[in-house]
Design a protein around this motif. Structure first.
Motif, short mmCIF file in Angstrom:
data_model
loop_
_atom_site.label_atom_id
_atom_site.label_comp_id
_atom_site.label_asym_id
_atom_site.label_seq_id
_atom_site.Cartn_x
_atom_site.Cartn_y
_atom_site.Cartn_z
N ALA A 80 -7.93 8.54 3.28
CA ALA A 80 -7.24 8.76 1.95
C ALA A 80 -7.03 7.34 1.48
CB ALA A 80 -5.79 9.42 2.22
N ASP A 81 -7.44 7.09 0.34
CA ASP A 81 -7.06 5.89 -0.59
C ASP A 81 -5.60 5.86 -1.05
OD1 ASP A 81 -9.53 4.47 0.00
OD2 ASP A 81 -10.59 6.10 -1.59
N VAL A 82 -4.95 4.86 -0.65
CA VAL A 82 -3.44 4.99 -1.13
C VAL A 82 -3.15 3.74 -1.62
CG1 VAL A 82 -1.00 5.10 -0.15
CG2 VAL A 82 -3.00 6.73 0.78
N GLU A 83 -2.35 3.62 -2.86
CA GLU A 83 -1.81 2.33 -3.50
C GLU A 83 -0.40 2.54 -3.81
OE1 GLU A 83 -4.30 0.73 -6.56
OE2 GLU A 83 -6.21 1.77 -5.87
N ILE A 84 0.52 1.63 -3.53
CA ILE A 84 1.89 1.60 -3.67
C ILE A 84 2.26 0.41 -4.42
CG2 ILE A 84 4.04 1.42 -2.55
CD1 ILE A 84 2.74 3.18 -0.36
N ALA A 85 3.00 0.56 -5.61
CA ALA A 85 3.48 -0.38 -6.32
C ALA A 85 5.13 -0.37 -6.36
CB ALA A 85 2.95 -0.58 -7.71
N VAL A 86 5.68 -1.64 -6.14
CA VAL A 86 7.26 -1.58 -6.34
C VAL A 86 7.44 -2.65 -7.39
CG1 VAL A 86 9.39 -2.05 -5.15
CG2 VAL A 86 7.68 -0.80 -4.03
N LEU A 87 8.34 -2.28 -8.45
CA LEU A 87 8.68 -3.21 -9.40
C LEU A 87 9.46 -4.37 -8.75
CD1 LEU A 87 9.87 -0.74 -12.26
CD2 LEU A 87 7.79 -1.69 -11.92
N ASP A 88 9.29 -5.56 -9.27
CA ASP A 88 9.66 -6.85 -8.91
C ASP A 88 11.25 -6.83 -8.53
OD1 ASP A 88 9.07 -9.50 -7.80
OD2 ASP A 88 10.16 -10.35 -9.68
N ALA A 89 12.13 -6.16 -9.64
CA ALA A 89 13.53 -6.31 -9.35
C ALA A 89 14.01 -5.18 -8.36
CB ALA A 89 14.19 -5.67 -10.62
N PHE A 90 13.31 -4.51 -7.78
CA PHE A 90 13.47 -3.51 -6.47
C PHE A 90 12.85 -3.67 -5.36
CE2 PHE A 90 14.17 -1.53 -10.76
CZ PHE A 90 15.60 -0.96 -10.75
N ARG A 91 12.41 -4.83 -5.01
CA ARG A 91 11.65 -5.07 -3.68
C ARG A 91 12.69 -5.46 -2.76
NH1 ARG A 91 5.86 -7.83 -5.22
NH2 ARG A 91 5.33 -6.46 -6.51
N HIS A 92 11.96 -5.26 -1.34
CA HIS A 92 13.23 -5.54 -0.24
C HIS A 92 14.15 -4.60 -0.10
CE1 HIS A 92 10.82 -9.02 -0.13
NE2 HIS A 92 11.27 -9.64 -1.23
N ARG A 93 13.89 -3.05 -0.56
CA ARG A 93 14.92 -2.18 -0.47
C ARG A 93 14.35 -0.84 0.01
NH1 ARG A 93 18.38 -2.24 -6.24
NH2 ARG A 93 18.27 -4.34 -6.62
N GLY A 94 13.23 -1.15 0.81
CA GLY A 94 12.94 0.26 1.29
C GLY A 94 12.13 1.24 0.50
N ILE A 95 11.76 0.79 -0.45
CA ILE A 95 10.96 1.54 -1.39
C ILE A 95 9.67 1.98 -1.08
CG2 ILE A 95 10.24 2.04 -3.89
CD1 ILE A 95 12.85 0.57 -4.78
N ALA A 96 9.05 0.85 -0.77
CA ALA A 96 7.29 1.19 -0.28
C ALA A 96 7.31 1.88 1.03
CB ALA A 96 6.76 -0.30 -0.25
N ARG A 97 8.14 1.69 1.79
CA ARG A 97 8.18 2.58 3.04
C ARG A 97 8.45 4.01 2.88
NH1 ARG A 97 7.77 0.13 7.57
NH2 ARG A 97 8.85 -1.76 6.96
N ALA A 98 9.45 4.28 2.00
CA ALA A 98 9.81 5.62 1.36
C ALA A 98 8.74 6.28 0.55
CB ALA A 98 10.99 5.79 0.50
#
Length: 322
Positions: A80-98
């Motif tokens: 599976a090809d997976v791409e994840i993006a998190v907006l700069d103001a919300f980084r380091h809050r566990g969003i990518a892992r979720a």
């Protein structure tokens, strides 16, 4: 903090384009000359889904405010090809892992392996922490457009025993078998490092299906084939998005191993660049972008000779989906 992950309905155009914008903004943080899929191409792609591919579109919100997005695609039997993006103001809050955990849940039973891409050390560290390993690293290079005729004319491309045929759009019928054969060889030959190599469909029917989908999504296909001793021995392809022509994509360039070292790759790229510059749509283009594995020294040298310069490095990682 309440992270909510929800599916994006591609039939809801407003929500689909909002999702695409979050992906675009997340990918572009801290980078220069970044290509992104246009809203029009996004609408056309997801409202006319690929018949053999499953797609997952996810949006992450904190207190109903968009914070990140994920996109995943899988063909049966392939990673599976997976791409994840998190907006700069919300980084380091566990969003990518979720988001990644939500992708894994959605694709469970569909694929056993996944791969993802990142342009930063933090992204590599995150992917490794989730069980992925580095497969290959690629130089992302760009050259400014337009390239002047004078500059193109200075590039050595004259080959007495090689003919270059260029066109825009679907492959001519008389070259279709050759195009499909060369694409199959490209799939077998492209440097993939430690990534799993899968056989890309490259029969004539697959070529025509791909051409139709790309045309539907607004892409002009700029193509060239090299022939030596009556046989097609190489090809190259550029993709120009008519809805958003600012950054043009240099896709595959392939030359058969038995004729490498004769300048055929450069002749193909220069011929295709000439054809690109002849398109009216290219008057609004500002950059031509390409990717080359860091281990592919001959292609890196060829790109530099045409004027490409590195802007960043892509890392592709792969690992178990579960």
């Amino acid at each position: 903090m309440n992270i909510r992950i929800r599916d994006v309905d591609p039939r809801d155009v407003a929500e689909l384009l909002r999702w695409n914008g979050i992906l675009r903004d997340g990918y572009a943080t801290g980078r220069q000359k970044v290509w992104s899929r246009s809203d029009e191409a996004t609408r056309l792609q997801f409202q006319n889904p690929h018949p053999t591919r499953r797609s997952v579109l996810l949006l992450a919100e904190i207190d109903e405010v968009p914070a990140g997005a994920a996109e995943a695609h899988v063909h049966a039997g392939e990673p599976a090809d997976v791409e994840i993006a998190v907006l700069d103001a919300f980084r380091h809050r566990g969003i990518a892992r979720a988001l990644l955990h939500a992708v894994r849940k959605a694709l469970r039973g569909t694929a056993t392996m996944m791969r993802t891409e990142t342009y930063c050390d933090a992204g590599v560290s995150f992917a490794r922490s989730e069980g992925l390993r580095v497969g290959v690293r690629e130089s992302r290079q760009v050259v400014d457009l337009p390239v002047s005729t004078k500059t193109i004319d200075r590039l050595p491309t004259a080959l007495a025993d090689v003919d270059i045929v260029s066109w825009v759009g679907a492959c001519p019928d008389e070259l279709l078998d050759d195009w499909a054969r060369l694409r199959a060889h490209m799939s077998e030959d492209v440097p993939l490092g430690d990534l799993i190599r899968t056989a890309a469909p490259a029969d004539v029917a697959a070529v025509r299906r791909n051409e139709e989908r790309m045309s539907e999504q607004g892409y002009a296909l700029v193509r060239s084939v090299a022939r030596a001793d009556g046989e097609a021995v190489g090809y190259t392809e550029i993709l120009l998005s008519r809805p958003d022509p600012k950054i043009v994509l240099q896709d595959d360039t392939f030359v058969a191993q038995r004729v490498r070292g004769r300048g055929i790759g450069r002749a193909l790229k220069v011929a295709n660049l000439r054809r690109l510059m002849s398109l009216p749509e290219s008057s609004d283009s500002r950059f031509l972008q390409t990717y080359t594995a860091l281990t592919n020294a001959p292609m890196l040298a060829l790109n530099r000779s045409v004027g490409f310069e590195e802007v960043d490095v892509l890392t592709i990682l792969e690992g178990p989906l579960g």
